[in-house]
Design an enzyme around this catalytic site. Structure first.
Site, PDB file in Angstrom:
ATOM      1  N   GLY A  54      -2.450   5.659 -17.657  1.00 18.93           N
ATOM      2  CA  GLY A  54      -1.896   4.752 -18.664  1.00 18.93           C
ATOM      3  C   GLY A  54      -1.495   5.580 -19.863  1.00 18.93           C
ATOM      4  CB  CYS A  81      -4.552  10.309 -15.745  1.00 19.76           C
ATOM      5  SG  CYS A  81      -3.969  11.093 -17.253  1.00 19.76           S
ATOM      6  CE1 TYR A  82      -6.811   4.477 -21.624  1.00 14.30           C
ATOM      7  CE2 TYR A  82      -6.832   3.011 -19.718  1.00 14.30           C
ATOM      8  CZ  TYR A  82      -7.087   3.244 -21.065  1.00 14.30           C
ATOM      9  OH  TYR A  82      -7.616   2.240 -21.834  1.00 14.30           O
ATOM     10  CG  HIS A 168      -1.119  12.289 -12.789  1.00 11.73           C
ATOM     11  ND1 HIS A 168      -1.134  10.928 -12.911  1.00 11.73           N
ATOM     12  CD2 HIS A 168      -1.230  12.787 -14.037  1.00 11.73           C
ATOM     13  CE1 HIS A 168      -1.241  10.603 -14.185  1.00 11.73           C
ATOM     14  NE2 HIS A 168      -1.297  11.710 -14.897  1.00 11.73           N
ATOM     15  CD  GLU A 170      -0.563   9.808  -9.562  1.00 13.33           C
ATOM     16  OE1 GLU A 170      -1.555  10.473  -9.231  1.00 13.33           O
ATOM     17  OE2 GLU A 170      -0.390   9.390 -10.713  1.00 13.33           O
ATOM     18  CG  ASP A 226      18.660  -1.125  -1.356  1.00  8.53           C
ATOM     19  OD1 ASP A 226      18.164  -0.491  -0.412  1.00  8.53           O
ATOM     20  OD2 ASP A 226      18.955  -0.601  -2.451  1.00  8.53           O
ATOM     21  CE  LYS A 366      18.753   3.194  -0.153  1.00  6.86           C
ATOM     22  NZ  LYS A 366      19.544   2.258  -0.971  1.00  6.86           N
TER      23      LYS A 366
END
Ligand code: XMP
Length: 511
Positions: A54, A81-82, A168, A170, A226, A366
């Protein structure tokens, strides 16, 4: 179905966290921290929770905090993190703020032996972005990783299965991030990893069947992947109550309008209206040479046509859009300069008023959208279509758009496309390839006669995300065949050139 809760504290990588979890075949659901209470978390039966990062500091009273009860639910938690600092704060540890301890970017991470770091070497690269850090771990926790600036880059309480990482995992810059997330999911939370995109599609279909029951839903179908996937998903949910409007603005590639109609109406049985508005768009574009002017006119006219169709159908309550997650970030980021206005991003709702908007693909990237398309049975060639700009060939005809120029471009583009497809059948195919009709004419010779025709530029790019792109080193053989066929078969063209500009400094499209 086993699922993980991504508890959102406002970080920028939340969708990415969910995606990383889904990549391990575990379903992840993102919920805002102020929309779900600990007892609901318990009732939902999550196998684990990830606290996201965050933008705030836990010291800021206005920053998102959460009920510490969550730590005692018996559900494993990974704070990022946060989320890591918040966990320390909630559990009675100490968080400090020091500019001198801040870290941004790639950092060497040193890990201790621990389940969370199974298969991670003692030293590896991680991605950091913080000023605050955990300076004293709460009771029951131990430090399990450090960096040169961060005395606690990861902490854990094995008894309660609570873990926090300052870095992080991710983002792809964290070398073993995927592995760490996998360790949390499988070794800590005990997930099986048997979730499939088909299950997700089925859930969405069931959800929309209930939510949209008895309503008429309108979707603008462009022929791109899409809107096609969003359309097919909703078609499965509500059948003929979904009305797809396909505005053929006359700026499509050769045979494209018919292909879209064939596929959706005939093959897939989708309730589709095709509006042939080519002449109307050309009239509006007459005399316009400015690229942004063309885009604006096409965007506006598109909305007019769509509005008229909605009016004709009557009783339309809901608008569906094929917005995908990258569109959500791009249109939300507001502080980067507008290089080109992509008229189909952000879309129609400002102008057309509907009671509700549904965006079934809003949480997907995507490649996940393509994956869903495949699982819904969308034809493979549609799933893997290269992107095509909303304003169509109007931004590939340099200068004024006329029917004559469009038809030359359509033919040249079709030849190029055929040659690229044929020449790359077994090898690498560029991510986007097309022809551009420049407004430069040049002298040529055919037979014994002088010709004076257009110059066609061929463009092929290789890219991951279209934000940056490299010009593709197409084989001379492909270029030779395409060039020779275009000058021979397409009347009005006397010269063919190949574009060797990467992005930046060029953009993919010429206009
Ligand atoms: P640029 O030219 O901005 O293109 O480097 C990046 C990608 O976006 C596509 N593109 C558009 N797509 N509406 C769209 O939907 C537009 O106005 C538009 N302009 C460019 C382009 O084809 C490439 O894939």
């Amino acid at each position: 179905m086993e699922k993980i809760l991504v508890l959102d504290f406002g970080g920028q990588y939340n969708q990415l966290i969910a995606r990383r979890v889904r990549e391990h075949h575990v379903y992840a659901e993102i919920r805002s921290y102020n929309r779900i209470a600990p007892d609901e978390i318990k009732d939902e039966g999550y196998k684990g929770i990830i606290f996201t990062g965050g933008p705030n500091s836990v010291f800021d009273p206005a920053s998102p905090h959460y009920d510490p009860l969550v730590l005692d639910l018996g559900i494993p938690i990974l704070g990022i993190c946060y989320g890591d600092q918040l966990m320390a704060f909630m559990a009675g540890g100490k968080v400090s703020s020091a500019e001198s301890a801040s870290e941004y970017g790639k950092t060497v991470l040193t890990v201790l032996e621990h389940t969370l770091f199974d298969g991670v070497p003692k030293e590896s690269i991680c991605w950091m972005s913080h000023t605050d850090h955990v300076s004293e771990v709460p009771s029951g926790f131990g430090t399990i990783a450090v960096t040169s600036h961060c005395p606690c880059a990861a902490m854990g309480d094995d008894k309660r299965k609570l873990y926090g990482v300052q870095f992080h995992p991710e983002v792809t810059h964290t070398e073993y991030g995927k592995r760490i997330i996998g360790n949390f999911l499988f070794s800590v939370c005990g997930c099986r990893g048997d979730w499939k995109m088909e299950d997700y599609a089925d859930r969405m279909i069931a959800r929309y069947r209930e939510q949209l029951s008895g309503k008429t839903v309108l979707l603008a179908l462009s022929g791109g992947v899409d809107s096609a996937v969003a359309g097919l998903l909703l078609h499965r949910a509500i059948g003929q109550n979904l009305v797809c409007v396909f505005v053929d603005h006359g700026l499509l590639r050769k045979g494209e309008g018919d292909y879209v109609e064939q596929t959706f109406r005939k093959k897939l049985g989708v309730n589709m209206i095709r509006v042939n508005a080519g002449e109307r768009f050309l009239r509006k574009l007459a005399g316009v040479t400015d690229p942004e002017g063309k885009r604006r006119i096409i965007g506006e006219e598109f909305i007019r046509v769509f509005e008229e169709e909605a009016g004709r159908i009557g009783h339309v309550y809901t608008l569906a859009q094929g917005t995908i997650y990258p569109d959500v970030i791009e249109s939300g980021s507001g502080n980067s300069a507008v290089i080109k206005s992509h008229h189909n991003v952000g879309g129609l709702p400002d102008v057309v008023s509907f009671e509700a908007i549904v965006e079934p693909l809003r949480d997907l990237f995507k490649d996940e959208v393509r994956h869903m398309g495949m699982s819904l049975g969308l034809p493979e060639e549609l799933v893997w279509r290269q992107p095509f700009p909303g304003p169509g060939l109007a931004v590939r005809v340099i200068g004024e758009v006329t029917e004559e120029k469009l038809s030359i471009l359509r033919e040249a583009d079709a030849v190029f496309s055929e040659e690229v497809t044929a020449g790359t059948r077994t090898g690498y195919r560029p991510d986007q390839y097309f022809a551009v009709l420049t407004d430069t004419r040049s002298v040529g010779v055919k037979g014994d006669a002088r010709t004076y025709g257009y110059t066609v530029a061929l463009r092929a790019v290789s890219t991951d995300d279209f934000m940056t792109a490299e010009w593709t080193r197409l084989s001379f053989d492909i270029l030779e065949k395409a060039g020779s066929r275009i000058t021979n078969e397409v009347s009005g063209v006397s010269r063919v050139v190949y574009d060797i500009t990467s992005k930046p400094p060029g953009t993919v499209e010429w206009e």
